[in-house]
Design an enzyme around this catalytic site. Structure first.
Site, PDB file in Angstrom:
ATOM      1  N   ARG A 196       0.831  -1.210   0.000  1.00 52.60           N
ATOM      2  CA  ARG A 196       0.000   0.000   0.000  1.00 52.60           C
ATOM      3  C   ARG A 196       0.868   1.264   0.000  1.00 52.60           C
ATOM      4  O   ARG A 196       0.518   2.263  -0.625  1.00 52.60           O
ATOM      5  CB  ARG A 196      -0.972   0.008   1.177  1.00 52.60           C
ATOM      6  CG  ARG A 196      -1.947   1.179   1.164  1.00 52.60           C
ATOM      7  CD  ARG A 196      -3.138   0.968   2.101  1.00 52.60           C
ATOM      8  NE  ARG A 196      -4.159   0.094   1.534  1.00 52.60           N
ATOM      9  CZ  ARG A 196      -5.199   0.527   0.815  1.00 52.60           C
ATOM     10  NH1 ARG A 196      -5.381   1.817   0.594  1.00 52.60           N
ATOM     11  NH2 ARG A 196      -6.071  -0.313   0.323  1.00 52.60           N
ATOM     12  N   GLU A 242      -9.773   5.805   6.918  1.00 51.15           N
ATOM     13  CA  GLU A 242      -8.355   6.110   6.832  1.00 51.15           C
ATOM     14  C   GLU A 242      -8.003   7.399   6.080  1.00 51.15           C
ATOM     15  O   GLU A 242      -7.103   8.135   6.504  1.00 51.15           O
ATOM     16  CB  GLU A 242      -7.622   4.937   6.158  1.00 51.15           C
ATOM     17  CG  GLU A 242      -7.647   3.671   6.981  1.00 51.15           C
ATOM     18  CD  GLU A 242      -7.202   2.470   6.161  1.00 51.15           C
ATOM     19  OE1 GLU A 242      -6.135   1.932   6.456  1.00 51.15           O
ATOM     20  OE2 GLU A 242      -7.936   2.089   5.218  1.00 51.15           O
TER      21      GLU A 242
END
Lengths: 506, 792
Positions: B322, B708
């Protein structure tokens, strides 16, 4: 609101045996029989099934365990100076709800006291106004810190003489979810308690008398002394005992460091330690007053202390911690010591053999060591008057509030016709003990209070002490901060604009 | 508009409702795992024996000293494990280790009648029951790089021809960026409570974001099938990723103790145990070269990212993936070569933390922009804006960037609503008249990919019951950690069934209700579980509609009629995200369903004497699609922002890196030494707006994930601090700012600015600067000429 007088709070044992030590929790008597001196109020309450109060840190930093206790309101200790109490104002109520960290309170010390927990304020079907504002405003996410916020907010909601919500009431509560905006908004949306509010009404009666008490349990005994001589006698009889006033050090020692003391001597109610006298040439502060009480009573009258207080831990801690306790631990980074060194304070030590007066500058002898002898207690702190005209307290931290200083610099400069006639600088965090910056003081005294003098003295100040590298700061930064402190003070006070506050009335 | 995203009239989604547990939270009636202990009899309390070495072989472990302590009942060691001695899924995390891999690792656990007895038992073992042979240790990521200490697979994202592009660039900069991890500091520490029921089945209550994985690991430790273990999570007192992978071992200890003693066993960590035993956000090191064309557009980025993985892999590989997929943030970079690797260090095993590598990847590019802008002669916000993705462009890993116009819309909205031009002028005036304090305003964007990178995880299940009286009970695979997932799921169910919110109750997450769930993570909780809840409700609704047959019966009457007609009134729902594709080996594909966008503008004031600062004002416009629950979404944005600002400015995670006896020890293991943002760190003015007209086709009721992405809006604070520090010096000077940007770090940045020689910015109109080949990486030059100085 859930009636706090109702017996039968969740899980509470309600048998109030006549002579069994007990506390009143949410209106019901709860026995303290068999509670040892290492049991915190938090663990004790949770064992009763009152699980609203949570453990988040066990050292008084997060506030998740906050509860309310009834405390006396001292004369002049209600947020306005005693000498300014006017006839046209109604007298403050005799008691108030005070929020404290339950993890730092020995459960046994609650004997005879009145406690309200988050459960006692309201229930899901009958929310307390504080609870309603927080719930509707999105003030809870995970909810774990919420009961602690509720208690801190409720104490402020009920504060006598409140003229609006003081957000400092929430300085000792951490929330990891919300970012605080909805909590702030909920606090600021609060009104005032209604006329029929049970908890507000409770403050119209005196706080429970904190009498001489003893609680025995596994691992030892808690004694509460009612008067100074009792405390001193207990201390003489039990040399290994730990003296507990607010408990803020006791809790850290027990919870984090595994300390186990057989005997605790509670001095939180000793009247001789709880006096505050503003005289013509001295301010005398009882060592057993909480910092919140001192803050409220003195107001701005000792500017250095007024600068210190908002930076001294959090409201939750200041509601318990005492000046005497902060000095007695002899920590090199205790915030009171640098300020009191700059104020040229002396302290009065009491024992069964009498009293002695020690300049604070001679009190600290080593890392967490002092001249305090076995059997001695700090009775009071004496601050001589008049105060210096130029004074500043600079606490260097990572977080703006409620953080431990990497360096603390307190400076008091007396000027006469632009010349420095007297300089006192107290330093924390640069040596094993709090120290005076003697060389810097000498570099200032007898010189004009101007940029040249200050820059030369700042260079000297950089060399005082022996700062270390640690997780709070590098030695280089600590040294740099010593240097910039005087420059900052001079920038704030380029001239002697502030007149010495000599006209303090007793 | 897809059927999934279409929102009916009078929908319960989108209503402003408080958190479903708000009334329980504020009264203390909400129960967390450890609040349950008093409801069980004869509970045993567990306490670990923690190793005092960063790396050591356990040469002797003898539990006898603890058995002499009154109240100690049993000691759990590796010999007691009937199944697999591992608390993870990759085989590299022994529950009871033979070799200590980090300071504070639990080597065995003591069970006692009281926690005090267990603690004393653990002390007794630590004092005389265990010997260690210390081994050499690697603590810092730089030590690991020097020693070649790595673990797991390296990854590489590549597009175009970086070398040629750097050769042809108008300007090339090189530098290094290093930044710290972050402690989760959920207010509730890890907790598990295990009991064995009458049939020998183990029931574990656990503060876990990933009940199915907790179940699987408890089962393999016990050596039983998954169906013999049930895990329930009532709610968590915060998770933030820290309870995705980390709870399993504690649950296994509780379950093992319960099966061996037949008594309930409680594990609850103290704060110090939690900090010293569980993983944190990964710190990273990055070395980079970047090229710009004559107009200030990126032409190429070459970088090597090294994450500090700690002692085991844990989730380090997906976190790294990520990170590599977010190095671009919102910027189009035509030529990219970014490599990633994972350092093995003798620290806690670093793990998921809100953003999951995204923040780390983005920090690299934002740091690059913040450092290069002054030398490009461009305002940082202009450099950022100039490089935004435009329609049709793809990311370095090959996914088309849909809706880049939303980012522009958010950017322009902020510029107007926050009066950025006016305030920049005011700040210039303030700075000109104040020698000892400076202000700055920075604007930063976020583009964050939503979906688990690993495609199979993008599935979810739900179980919905309609009872005969018309009341509804829903259950889904997601967990509640404060993020408001359950609130949203109640709204989804009410919308899909067409009933009022008060008819719907949600039951706690349990593995025997919905199996094989993914972690509540990757911001995907509402997307995935919302899809599953909606599916279940629509099955029921379709059956009811057939019964109703256009009669328009009231809900209760309809349900009663359906029951009498023997119609199934419950359903299991399932959802999988469509349209994903990812080749993990080549790091190419379209791993994300969509991107979430946001923009933040932060203004700070910095004190020149100390480096201390205040955040004066923050404005945010964030894209949550069509919000499922506005109070929840705004709360997530505000909370994530402050948590991100904590990571970037305040939270200073330290380890003993010296050679003394405490090497490898976490030195900030308490709330008194690891400072979280408090009320005083909240921006003094804090305006959060949801981007309007942001329907997301293909997501549940047109919404977007929110957990997030807003954390990374906090880069605005860090960049504002950098700009404010720079304002103490001459213009055009690149300022290196350490992370976290504590007052001390800011002070040194100010000193750097003050001591800088005034530079002559290269006017961009002047065209490409001359070059004589590619710059060498890793140059070390004096402070006045930092290593990222223009290479000419």
């Amino acid at each position: 609101m859930a009636a706090v007088d109702e017996a039968g709070s969740p899980g509470a044992t309600t048998h109030a045996a006549a002579r069994s030590p007990a506390a009143t929790v949410n209106g019901a008597a709860v026995s303290l029989r068999g509670v040892g001196p290492q049991t915190s109020a938090l663990d004790w309450l949770r064992a009763q099934g009152l699980t609203a109060a949570k453990e988040g840190c066990a050292e008084g930093e997060c506030g998740a365990c906050a509860i309310l206790v009834v405390r006396p309101v001292l004369d002049g200790v209600d947020g306005r100076p005693a000498d300014q109490t006017r006839a046209d104002r109604t007298a403050p109520p005799p008691s108030q709800w005070t929020a404290v960290n339950a993890c730092l309170v020995p459960a046994a010390s609650l004997v005879g006291q009145e406690v309200v927990t988050c459960e006692g304020l309201g229930s899901p079907d009958a929310l307390h106004p504080v609870q309603r504002e927080l719930a509707l405003g999105g003030g809870s996410q995970c909810g774990y810190c919420t009961p602690g916020f509720v208690c801190s907010m409720a104490a402020e909601y009920y504060r006598p003489g409140s003229d609006g919500f003081d957000l400092e009431a929430l300085s000792g509560n951490l929330c990891r979810c919300t970012g605080y905006r909805p909590i702030r908004d909920a606090a600021l949306a609060l009104g005032s308690p209604g006329a029929d509010d049970v908890l507000a009404g409770r403050c119209q009666r005196p706080a429970p008398r904190r009498s001489s008490q003893r609680v025995d349990g596994p691992g030892g005994t808690y004694h509460r002394a009612a008067v100074l001589v009792e405390a001193l006698e207990l201390l003489a009889a039990k040399p290994g005992a730990m003296v507990v006033a607010g408990g803020t050090d006791w809790g850290v020692e027990v919870n984090l460091r595994g300390a186990r003391r057989e005997v605790l001597i509670g001095i939180d109610a000793v009247p001789e330690l709880r006096t505050l006298d503003v005289g013509v040439d001295t301010v005398k502060v009882g060592a057993g007053l909480t910092l919140s009480e001192i803050e409220g009573a003195l107001g701005d009258r000792v500017p250095l202390l007024a600068q210190l207080m908002p930076q001294f831990a959090s409201r939750l801690i200041r509601n318990s911690a005492t000046l005497g306790g902060n000095l007695a631990t002899a920590s090199p980074i205790g915030d009171a010591a640098p300020v009191l060194l700059a104020l040229d304070a002396t302290i009065v030590l009491a024992s069964l053999h009498g009293e002695r007066v020690v300049p604070l500058a001679e009190f600290f002898t080593g890392y967490r060591e002092s001249v305090l002898r076995a059997g001695e207690l700090i009775r009071s702190v004496l601050i001589p008057l008049p105060l210096a005209g130029v004074a500043g307290f600079h606490k260097i931290t990572k977080r703006r509030f409620d953080d431990i200083s990497s360096v603390a610099i307190a400076t008091a400069i007396t000027l006469s016709d632009g010349m420095v006639t007297r300089a006192r600088i107290g330093l924390g965090g640069v040596a094993p003990t709090p120290v005076r910056a003697l060389a810097t003081e000498a570099a200032l005294e007898g010189r004009p209070w101007d940029r040249d003098t200050v820059e030369a003295a700042a260079a000297v100040l950089r060399g005082e002490g022996s700062p270390l590298d640690d997780h709070r700061a590098t030695a280089a930064y600590r040294t740099a901060m010593l240097g910039t402190s005087l420059l900052r003070l001079h920038a704030d006070h380029p001239t002697d604009r502030q007149r010495p506050t000599v006209e303090m009335s007793p | 508009m897809s059927a999934l995203s279409q929102r009916p009239d009078d929908a319960a989604v989108g209503l402003t409702v408080p958190h479903e547990s708000a009334a329980l939270h504020v009264t203390g009636a909400a129960l967390y795992t450890d609040d349950l202990v008093g409801r069980f009899r004869d509970v045993l309390h567990a306490h670990p024996v923690q190793a005092p070495h960063a790396h050591a072989r356990i040469s002797r472990l003898d539990p006898t000293p603890a058995l002499h302590v009154p109240g100690v009942v049993r000691i759990l060691t590796a010999a007691d494990v009937p199944g697999l001695n591992d608390s993870g899924v990759l085989g590299d995390q022994p529950l009871f280790p033979a070799e200590v891999m980090h300071h504070g690792q639990a080597v065995c656990w003591v069970l006692g009648e009281t926690l005090e007895a267990a603690r004393r038992g653990a002390e007794a073992i630590a004092a005389s029951g265990v010997d260690y042979d210390p081994l050499p240790s690697v603590i810092t990521v730089r030590e690991a790089m020097a020693a070649g200490s790595f673990q797991g697979a390296d990854r590489h994202v590549q597009r175009g021809d970086v070398e040629t592009a750097l050769h042809d660039a108008a300007q090339v900069f090189t530098g290094e960026t290093e930044f710290a991890g972050q402690e989760h500091f959920y207010l509730e520490t890890h907790a598990s409570l295990a009991v064995v029921d009458e049939s020998g089945q183990v029931f574990v209550q656990s503060s876990t974001q990933h009940p199915s994985e907790t179940q699987g690991i408890v089962a393999h430790v016990l050596g039983v099938p998954d169906h013999a273990v049930t895990v329930q999570c009532l709610r968590m007192g915060g998770g933030f990723g820290g309870k995705e992978m980390q709870p399993h071992g504690f649950a296994a200890v509780a379950a093992l103790g319960a099966t061996l003693t037949g008594r309930p066993v409680r594990v609850r960590l103290t704060r110090a145990q939690d900090v010293t035993m569980t993983g944190k956000r990964h710190g990273f090191h990055a070395a980079w070269r970047v090229g710009f064309d004559a107009e200030g557009h990126f032409t190429a980025l070459e970088a090597t990212l090294t994450s500090d993985g700690g002692w085991s892999l844990d989730l380090s590989e997906p976190v790294l993936v990520r990170a590599l997929c977010h190095v671009d943030n919102a910027y189009f970079i035509p030529n990219v070569s970014v490599r990633g690797r994972i350092a093995l260090t003798h620290k806690t095993s670093q793990t998921a933390f809100r953003g999951f590598g995204g923040p780390q990847g983005m920090l690299v590019i934002e740091d690059i922009i913040g450092r290069c802008a002054p030398q490009l002669g461009l305002e940082p916000h202009e450099l950022r804006r100039r490089n935004f993705y435009t329609a049709g462009q793809t990311t370095p890993y090959g996914q088309e960037v849909r809706h880049p116009d939303r980012l522009v819309r958010a950017w322009d909205t902020i510029a107007e609503s926050a009066e950025l031009d006016t305030r920049r002028a005011e700040i210039a005036t303030f700075n000109a008249s104040h020698a000892t304090a400076k202000r700055a305003l920075a604007v930063t964007p976020v583009k964050f990919g939503i979906s688990f990178n690993f495609t199979p995880l993008n599935q979810a299940g739900a179980l919905v019951h309609v009872y005969k009286d018309g009341s509804v009970l829903i259950n889904h695979g997601g967990t509640e950690m404060g993020q408001g997932l359950h609130t949203k799921m109640i709204q989804v169910a009410a919308t899909a069934l067409g009933v009022p919110l008060h008819r719907v109750r949600l039951a706690p997450t349990r593995t025997d209700k919905v199996p094989n769930t993914s972690a509540t993570a990757a911001s995907s909780g509402a997307d995935l579980n919302g899809g599953a809840v909606k599916d279940a409700c629509e099955q029921i609704r379709a059956r009811l509609d057939a019964v109703d047959d256009g009669a328009g019966l009231a809900w209760e009457d309809l349900v009663a009629k359906a029951y009498l007609a023997r119609v199934q009134l419950w359903a299991a729902g399932f959802y999988r995200t469509e349209g994903l594709g990812w080749d993990a080996a080549t790091m190419h594909g379209h791993p994300f369903k969509y991107f979430a966008y946001g923009v933040a503008a932060a203004e700070v004031e910095v004190d020149g004497f100390t480096g201390a600062y205040r955040t004066r004002r923050v404005d945010i416009v964030h894209d949550v699609g069509d919000s499922l629950s506005p109070v929840v979404d705004v709360g997530q944005i505000e909370g994530a922002f402050v948590q991100g600002a904590g990571w970037l400015t305040l939270e200073d995670l330290r380890w003993d890196e010296g050679d003394g006896p405490d090497r490898g020890r976490v030195t900030t293991q308490a709330a008194s030494t690891y400072k979280l943002p408090s009320l005083s760190e909240m921006p003094e003015v804090f305006n959060v707006t949801l981007l309007p007209d942001a329907h997301e086709d293909g997501a549940v009721y047109g919404s977007k994930a929110v957990g997030e992405p807003p954390l990374m809006l906090a880069f605005s604070v860090r960049e504002a601090l950098r700009q404010a520090a720079a304002a103490f010096g001459p213009p055009g000077v690149s300022i290196d700012l350490a992370s976290p940007a504590t007052p001390e770090a800011v002070y040194w940045a100010i000193e750097l600015a003050r001591s800088a020689v005034p530079a002559t910015p290269v006017p961009y109109a002047a065209g490409p600067a001359p070059r004589d080949g590619s710059p060498a990486a890793g140059d070390v030059e004096p402070v006045s000429a930092p290593p990222w100085q223009v290479q000419t």
